[in-house]
Design a protein around this motif. Structure first.
Motif, PDB file in Angstrom:
ATOM      1  N   LEU A  68       0.986  -1.143  -0.112  1.00  0.00           N
ATOM      2  CA  LEU A  68      -0.167  -0.121  -0.073  1.00  0.00           C
ATOM      3  C   LEU A  68       0.869   1.236   0.121  1.00  0.00           C
ATOM      4  O   LEU A  68       0.758   2.269  -0.725  1.00  0.00           O
ATOM      5  N   ALA A  69       1.861   1.302   0.797  1.00  0.00           N
ATOM      6  CA  ALA A  69       2.800   2.643   0.896  1.00  0.00           C
ATOM      7  C   ALA A  69       3.723   2.678  -0.402  1.00  0.00           C
ATOM      8  O   ALA A  69       3.592   3.711  -0.770  1.00  0.00           O
ATOM      9  N   THR A  70       3.998   1.544  -0.893  1.00  0.00           N
ATOM     10  CA  THR A  70       4.584   1.648  -2.242  1.00  0.00           C
ATOM     11  C   THR A  70       3.580   1.923  -3.220  1.00  0.00           C
ATOM     12  O   THR A  70       4.189   2.839  -4.110  1.00  0.00           O
ATOM     13  N   GLU A  71       2.474   1.799  -3.289  1.00  0.00           N
ATOM     14  CA  GLU A  71       1.646   2.302  -4.255  1.00  0.00           C
ATOM     15  C   GLU A  71       1.419   3.997  -4.211  1.00  0.00           C
ATOM     16  O   GLU A  71       1.443   4.539  -5.196  1.00  0.00           O
ATOM     17  N   TYR A  72       1.411   4.362  -3.044  1.00  0.00           N
ATOM     18  CA  TYR A  72       1.293   5.854  -2.751  1.00  0.00           C
ATOM     19  C   TYR A  72       2.562   6.422  -3.310  1.00  0.00           C
ATOM     20  O   TYR A  72       2.701   7.578  -3.992  1.00  0.00           O
ATOM     21  N   TRP A  73       3.659   5.782  -3.096  1.00  0.00           N
ATOM     22  CA  TRP A  73       5.031   6.294  -3.471  1.00  0.00           C
ATOM     23  C   TRP A  73       5.081   6.514  -5.074  1.00  0.00           C
ATOM     24  O   TRP A  73       5.443   7.250  -5.606  1.00  0.00           O
ATOM     25  N   HIS A  74       4.910   5.284  -5.677  1.00  0.00           N
ATOM     26  CA  HIS A  74       4.948   5.229  -7.204  1.00  0.00           C
ATOM     27  C   HIS A  74       3.762   6.229  -7.732  1.00  0.00           C
ATOM     28  O   HIS A  74       4.156   6.655  -8.745  1.00  0.00           O
ATOM     29  N   GLU A  75       2.691   6.356  -7.039  1.00  0.00           N
ATOM     30  CA  GLU A  75       1.556   7.444  -7.765  1.00  0.00           C
ATOM     31  C   GLU A  75       2.245   8.823  -7.825  1.00  0.00           C
ATOM     32  O   GLU A  75       1.934   9.325  -8.760  1.00  0.00           O
ATOM     33  N   TYR A  76       3.234   8.995  -7.167  1.00  0.00           N
ATOM     34  CA  TYR A  76       4.093  10.186  -7.202  1.00  0.00           C
ATOM     35  C   TYR A  76       4.734  10.270  -8.384  1.00  0.00           C
ATOM     36  O   TYR A  76       4.525  11.536  -9.209  1.00  0.00           O
ATOM     37  N   ASP A  90      10.905  -0.765  -7.638  1.00  0.00           N
ATOM     38  CA  ASP A  90      11.535  -0.596  -6.288  1.00  0.00           C
ATOM     39  C   ASP A  90      10.282  -0.686  -5.419  1.00  0.00           C
ATOM     40  O   ASP A  90       9.035  -0.252  -5.480  1.00  0.00           O
ATOM     41  N   VAL A  91      10.471  -1.156  -4.038  1.00  0.00           N
ATOM     42  CA  VAL A  91       9.302  -1.433  -3.147  1.00  0.00           C
ATOM     43  C   VAL A  91       9.659  -0.730  -1.762  1.00  0.00           C
ATOM     44  O   VAL A  91      10.898  -1.004  -1.365  1.00  0.00           O
ATOM     45  N   ILE A  92       8.689  -0.182  -1.062  1.00  0.00           N
ATOM     46  CA  ILE A  92       9.132  -0.070   0.298  1.00  0.00           C
ATOM     47  C   ILE A  92       8.976  -1.191   1.282  1.00  0.00           C
ATOM     48  O   ILE A  92       7.887  -1.911   1.189  1.00  0.00           O
TER      49      ILE A  92
END
Length: 104
Positions: A68-76, A90-92
């Motif tokens: 979930l956190a990775t999705e928000y990061w990638h959205e940026y 890359d993933v968190i």
């Protein structure tokens, strides 16, 4: 007025959990939530930029991926740089703190 909220997202969360409040955590609180030294990443939540605080050594410690956190990061990166999803690999790892309405 800009909405301000603080969320703690764990690796097993499937959706954004309830906010833990709207007060910006201090360094010690952030370190407690992520389990160590922090790293700040840009993110995108609810169509707005946000800050994502992670454990900078999460992968070294073998923490599980945080989808979930990775999705928000990638959205940026999709929003800011028009990055393609297949290029964002890359993933968190480990828990993350999402700060909506705050810039760090």
């Amino acid at each position: 007025m800009t909405k301000k909220a603080v969320y703690v997202v764990h690796s097993n969360d499937q959706e954004l959990p309830k906010a833990i409040g709207d007060k910006k955590p201090d360094l010690k609180e952030l370190q407690e939530h992520v389990g160590g030294y922090i790293q700040i990443l840009p993110g995108r939540l609810n169509g707005r930029s946000c800050s994502i605080v992670i454990n900078e050594e999460g992968k070294i410690y073998g923490m599980p991926p945080n989808k979930l956190a990775t999705e928000y990061w990638h959205e940026y990166y999709k929003w800011k740089f028009k990055a393609k999803a297949e290029d964002l690999i890359d993933v968190i790892a480990g828990p993350a703190v999402i700060l909506e309405g705050y810039r760090l």
